[in-house]
Design a protein around this motif. Structure first.
Motif, PDB file in Angstrom:
ATOM      1  N   ILE A  72       0.957  -1.110  -0.022  1.00  0.00           N
ATOM      2  CA  ILE A  72      -0.337  -0.027  -0.106  1.00  0.00           C
ATOM      3  C   ILE A  72       0.944   1.232  -0.191  1.00  0.00           C
ATOM      4  CG2 ILE A  72      -1.874   1.507   0.963  1.00  0.00           C
ATOM      5  CD1 ILE A  72      -2.714  -1.443   2.341  1.00  0.00           C
ATOM      6  N   SER A  73       1.740   1.050   1.021  1.00  0.00           N
ATOM      7  CA  SER A  73       2.707   2.310   0.594  1.00  0.00           C
ATOM      8  C   SER A  73       3.460   2.614  -1.243  1.00  0.00           C
ATOM      9  CB  SER A  73       3.624   1.812   1.327  1.00  0.00           C
ATOM     10  OG  SER A  73       3.956   2.207   2.601  1.00  0.00           O
ATOM     11  N   ARG A  74       3.501   1.193  -1.936  1.00  0.00           N
ATOM     12  CA  ARG A  74       3.361   1.787  -3.435  1.00  0.00           C
ATOM     13  C   ARG A  74       2.583   2.977  -3.905  1.00  0.00           C
ATOM     14  NH1 ARG A  74       7.240  -2.894  -2.516  1.00  0.00           N
ATOM     15  NH2 ARG A  74       5.378  -3.917  -2.628  1.00  0.00           N
ATOM     16  N   LEU A  75       1.395   1.877  -2.739  1.00  0.00           N
ATOM     17  CA  LEU A  75       0.046   3.003  -4.037  1.00  0.00           C
ATOM     18  C   LEU A  75      -0.010   3.904  -3.964  1.00  0.00           C
ATOM     19  CD1 LEU A  75      -2.342  -0.587  -3.777  1.00  0.00           C
ATOM     20  CD2 LEU A  75      -1.336   0.306  -6.123  1.00  0.00           C
ATOM     21  N   ALA A  76       0.853   4.071  -2.007  1.00  0.00           N
ATOM     22  CA  ALA A  76      -0.308   5.637  -2.482  1.00  0.00           C
ATOM     23  C   ALA A  76       0.889   6.537  -2.029  1.00  0.00           C
ATOM     24  CB  ALA A  76      -0.017   5.995  -0.120  1.00  0.00           C
ATOM     25  N   GLY A  77       2.337   6.156  -3.356  1.00  0.00           N
ATOM     26  CA  GLY A  77       3.107   7.093  -3.099  1.00  0.00           C
ATOM     27  C   GLY A  77       3.932   7.433  -1.455  1.00  0.00           C
ATOM     28  N   THR A  78       3.651   6.812  -0.528  1.00  0.00           N
ATOM     29  CA  THR A  78       4.091   7.396   0.464  1.00  0.00           C
ATOM     30  C   THR A  78       5.039   6.359   1.752  1.00  0.00           C
ATOM     31  OG1 THR A  78       4.037   8.767   2.564  1.00  0.00           O
ATOM     32  CG2 THR A  78       2.843   8.514   1.570  1.00  0.00           C
ATOM     33  N   LYS A  79       5.487   5.978   2.372  1.00  0.00           N
ATOM     34  CA  LYS A  79       6.079   5.492   3.258  1.00  0.00           C
ATOM     35  C   LYS A  79       4.787   5.478   4.443  1.00  0.00           C
ATOM     36  CE  LYS A  79       9.751   3.405   6.208  1.00  0.00           C
ATOM     37  NZ  LYS A  79      10.499   3.017   7.329  1.00  0.00           N
ATOM     38  N   LEU A  80       3.902   3.984   4.194  1.00  0.00           N
ATOM     39  CA  LEU A  80       3.080   3.446   5.438  1.00  0.00           C
ATOM     40  C   LEU A  80       3.962   2.441   6.364  1.00  0.00           C
ATOM     41  CD1 LEU A  80       0.107   3.929   3.195  1.00  0.00           C
ATOM     42  CD2 LEU A  80       0.925   6.124   4.944  1.00  0.00           C
ATOM     43  N   THR A  81       3.294   2.537   7.724  1.00  0.00           N
ATOM     44  CA  THR A  81       3.918   1.760   8.148  1.00  0.00           C
ATOM     45  C   THR A  81       2.783   0.886   9.540  1.00  0.00           C
ATOM     46  OG1 THR A  81       4.266   2.904  10.631  1.00  0.00           O
ATOM     47  CG2 THR A  81       6.683   2.705   8.674  1.00  0.00           C
ATOM     48  N   ASP A  82       1.165   1.375   9.329  1.00  0.00           N
ATOM     49  CA  ASP A  82       0.627   0.361   9.926  1.00  0.00           C
ATOM     50  C   ASP A  82      -0.724   0.655   9.305  1.00  0.00           C
ATOM     51  OD1 ASP A  82      -1.069  -0.527  11.708  1.00  0.00           O
ATOM     52  OD2 ASP A  82      -0.979   0.777  13.528  1.00  0.00           O
ATOM     53  N   VAL A  83      -0.576   0.100   7.814  1.00  0.00           N
ATOM     54  CA  VAL A  83      -2.118   0.631   7.283  1.00  0.00           C
ATOM     55  C   VAL A  83      -2.957  -0.291   8.039  1.00  0.00           C
ATOM     56  CG1 VAL A  83      -0.880   0.711   4.826  1.00  0.00           C
ATOM     57  CG2 VAL A  83      -1.694  -1.607   5.939  1.00  0.00           C
ATOM     58  N   THR A  84      -3.740  -1.184   8.502  1.00  0.00           N
ATOM     59  CA  THR A  84      -4.776  -1.584   9.920  1.00  0.00           C
ATOM     60  C   THR A  84      -5.114  -0.998  10.667  1.00  0.00           C
ATOM     61  OG1 THR A  84      -3.054  -3.548  11.157  1.00  0.00           O
ATOM     62  CG2 THR A  84      -4.019  -4.404   8.485  1.00  0.00           C
ATOM     63  N   SER A  85      -4.070   0.075  11.092  1.00  0.00           N
ATOM     64  CA  SER A  85      -4.739   0.714  12.241  1.00  0.00           C
ATOM     65  C   SER A  85      -6.401   1.276  11.904  1.00  0.00           C
ATOM     66  CB  SER A  85      -3.704   2.181  12.653  1.00  0.00           C
ATOM     67  OG  SER A  85      -4.305   3.190  13.455  1.00  0.00           O
ATOM     68  N   GLY A  86      -7.361   1.415  12.912  1.00  0.00           N
ATOM     69  CA  GLY A  86      -8.287   2.300  13.063  1.00  0.00           C
ATOM     70  C   GLY A  86      -8.359   3.668  13.254  1.00  0.00           C
ATOM     71  N   PHE A  87      -7.535   3.971  13.172  1.00  0.00           N
ATOM     72  CA  PHE A  87      -7.299   5.036  14.135  1.00  0.00           C
ATOM     73  C   PHE A  87      -7.011   6.373  12.953  1.00  0.00           C
ATOM     74  CE2 PHE A  87      -5.334   7.452  18.501  1.00  0.00           C
ATOM     75  CZ  PHE A  87      -5.803   9.115  18.440  1.00  0.00           C
ATOM     76  N   ARG A  88      -7.857   6.368  12.759  1.00  0.00           N
ATOM     77  CA  ARG A  88      -7.221   7.527  11.903  1.00  0.00           C
ATOM     78  C   ARG A  88      -8.626   8.331  11.091  1.00  0.00           C
ATOM     79  NH1 ARG A  88      -8.178   3.242   6.446  1.00  0.00           N
ATOM     80  NH2 ARG A  88      -6.697   2.613   7.869  1.00  0.00           N
ATOM     81  N   ALA A  89      -8.460   9.436  10.458  1.00  0.00           N
ATOM     82  CA  ALA A  89      -8.804  10.560  10.207  1.00  0.00           C
ATOM     83  C   ALA A  89      -9.531  10.665   8.551  1.00  0.00           C
ATOM     84  CB  ALA A  89      -8.322  12.223  10.947  1.00  0.00           C
ATOM     85  N   GLY A  90     -10.115  11.818   8.489  1.00  0.00           N
ATOM     86  CA  GLY A  90     -10.457  11.937   7.337  1.00  0.00           C
ATOM     87  C   GLY A  90     -11.199  13.526   6.694  1.00  0.00           C
ATOM     88  N   ASN A  91     -10.870  13.888   5.737  1.00  0.00           N
ATOM     89  CA  ASN A  91     -11.688  15.188   5.545  1.00  0.00           C
ATOM     90  C   ASN A  91     -13.162  14.783   3.911  1.00  0.00           C
ATOM     91  OD1 ASN A  91     -10.349  14.498   2.896  1.00  0.00           O
ATOM     92  ND2 ASN A  91      -9.086  15.579   2.958  1.00  0.00           N
ATOM     93  N   ARG A  92     -12.744  15.886   4.255  1.00  0.00           N
ATOM     94  CA  ARG A  92     -14.532  15.967   3.622  1.00  0.00           C
ATOM     95  C   ARG A  92     -14.856  15.187   2.198  1.00  0.00           C
ATOM     96  NH1 ARG A  92     -18.638  19.687   3.740  1.00  0.00           N
ATOM     97  NH2 ARG A  92     -18.195  21.478   5.423  1.00  0.00           N
ATOM     98  N   LYS A  93     -13.076  15.210   1.460  1.00  0.00           N
ATOM     99  CA  LYS A  93     -12.827  14.224   0.160  1.00  0.00           C
ATOM    100  C   LYS A  93     -12.869  12.565   0.677  1.00  0.00           C
ATOM    101  CE  LYS A  93      -9.948  13.474  -3.551  1.00  0.00           C
ATOM    102  NZ  LYS A  93      -9.210  14.125  -3.511  1.00  0.00           N
ATOM    103  N   ALA A  94     -12.914  12.715   1.625  1.00  0.00           N
ATOM    104  CA  ALA A  94     -12.229  11.122   2.471  1.00  0.00           C
ATOM    105  C   ALA A  94     -13.602  10.657   2.867  1.00  0.00           C
ATOM    106  CB  ALA A  94     -11.662  11.321   3.396  1.00  0.00           C
ATOM    107  N   ILE A  95     -14.677  11.430   3.355  1.00  0.00           N
ATOM    108  CA  ILE A  95     -15.853  11.579   4.315  1.00  0.00           C
ATOM    109  C   ILE A  95     -16.658  10.801   2.209  1.00  0.00           C
ATOM    110  CG2 ILE A  95     -17.832  12.171   4.945  1.00  0.00           C
ATOM    111  CD1 ILE A  95     -16.378  13.730   6.908  1.00  0.00           C
ATOM    112  N   ARG A  96     -17.033  11.445   1.084  1.00  0.00           N
ATOM    113  CA  ARG A  96     -17.802  11.225   0.283  1.00  0.00           C
ATOM    114  C   ARG A  96     -16.895  10.362  -0.592  1.00  0.00           C
ATOM    115  NH1 ARG A  96     -20.725  10.003  -2.480  1.00  0.00           N
ATOM    116  NH2 ARG A  96     -22.538  11.425  -3.968  1.00  0.00           N
ATOM    117  N   GLN A  97     -16.380  10.093  -0.474  1.00  0.00           N
ATOM    118  CA  GLN A  97     -15.910   8.887  -0.998  1.00  0.00           C
ATOM    119  C   GLN A  97     -16.089   7.682  -0.006  1.00  0.00           C
ATOM    120  OE1 GLN A  97     -13.067   6.232  -0.284  1.00  0.00           O
ATOM    121  NE2 GLN A  97     -13.695   5.206  -1.752  1.00  0.00           N
TER     122      GLN A  97
END
Length: 247
Positions: A144-169
């Motif tokens: 998923i880091s390769r998909l996102a184009g940035t380093k991610l170490t914890d993609v199964t974390s449920g502690f996450r936030a989203g803005n309006r664009k994310a909410i709509r998606q």
């Protein structure tokens, strides 16, 4: 580049299934840490006093008729946030493992991304997993880091936030399958144009109740997480509408 409005309305969503023991303290800590945020408990078909505990804490409550899982509970929460015209949302687990003191830290990630993940494996805290779960998390993070184009170490974390664009998606695609609320939803969001970042957070032991994972589940975690990723990659890419009108 994504950015948050100068003044934002933020909703803290707490998916809760049979969490009457831990929920009151979790709500109390959230209200102390972020008194300017609204709180919504999604009672996911609980058979104990979860709903009553939430009402006693004087927060908003959505009660689902039966247990849908975290994905179904969060999808209901996102609809509530969308129709309530919130600028941002953040998921906080009812069991107290997500430290409310880190909420502002995670929300700050939305200043430059659409989705901000509170990462447990980012050089902060002492949270640790071993065996198949660790291997699965490392594999998923790499892909998923390769998909996102940035380093991610914890993609199964449920502690996450989203803005309006994310909410709509999320309204269009937020699966209820096992790991769908983390892996599947994140992959589809990225492929639909949402940017992602992570911020380091500390995890705490569950404050009460019974953990949802056991040794047997851990042994099949690797296979199921791989399947979840495969399904996510094969799902049709979605596009967000230009208008945000709710009419």
């Amino acid at each position: 580049m994504a950015s948050m409005p100068a003044t934002t309305r933020t909703l803290v969503i707490i998916p809760a299934w049979n969490e009457e023991a831990a929920l009151p303290e979790t709500i109390r800590e959230i209200m102390v840490s972020v008194p300017d945020c609204d709180v919504l408990v999604v009672d996911d078909g609980s058979t104990d006093g979860t709903r009553q505990s939430a009402l006693a804490a004087q927060v908003d409550v959505l009660t689902l008729p039966f247990n849908l899982g975290v994905g179904g509970a969060m999808r209901a929460g996102f609809k509530y946030a969308y129709w309530g015209d919130y600028d941002a949302v953040i998921q906080v687990d009812a069991d107290g493992q997500h430290d409310p003191k880190d909420i502002r830290r995670v929300l700050a990630g939305l200043e430059h991304s659409d989705i901000s993940i509170g990462a447990r494996f980012a050089d902060r805290g002492s949270y640790e997993v071993r065996g198949p779960r660790k291997w699965a998390m490392q594999f998923l993070a790499g892909v998923i880091s390769r998909l996102a184009g940035t380093k991610l170490t914890d993609v199964t974390s449920g502690f996450r936030a989203g803005n309006r664009k994310a909410i709509r998606q999320y309204l269009d695609h937020y699966p209820a399958e096992y790991l769908g609320d983390t892996i599947d939803s994140l992959v589809v969001a990225i492929r639909s144009g949402c940017s992602v970042t992570q911020v380091p957070v500390e995890m705490r032991p569950r404050q009460a109740g019974v953990p949802s994972h056991n040794p047997f589940k851990s042994t099949i975690y690797l296979a199921r997480s791989g399947l979840a990723l495969l399904l996510a990659l094969t799902r049709k890419r979605t596009s967000l509408p230009i208008s945000e009108s709710k009419a």
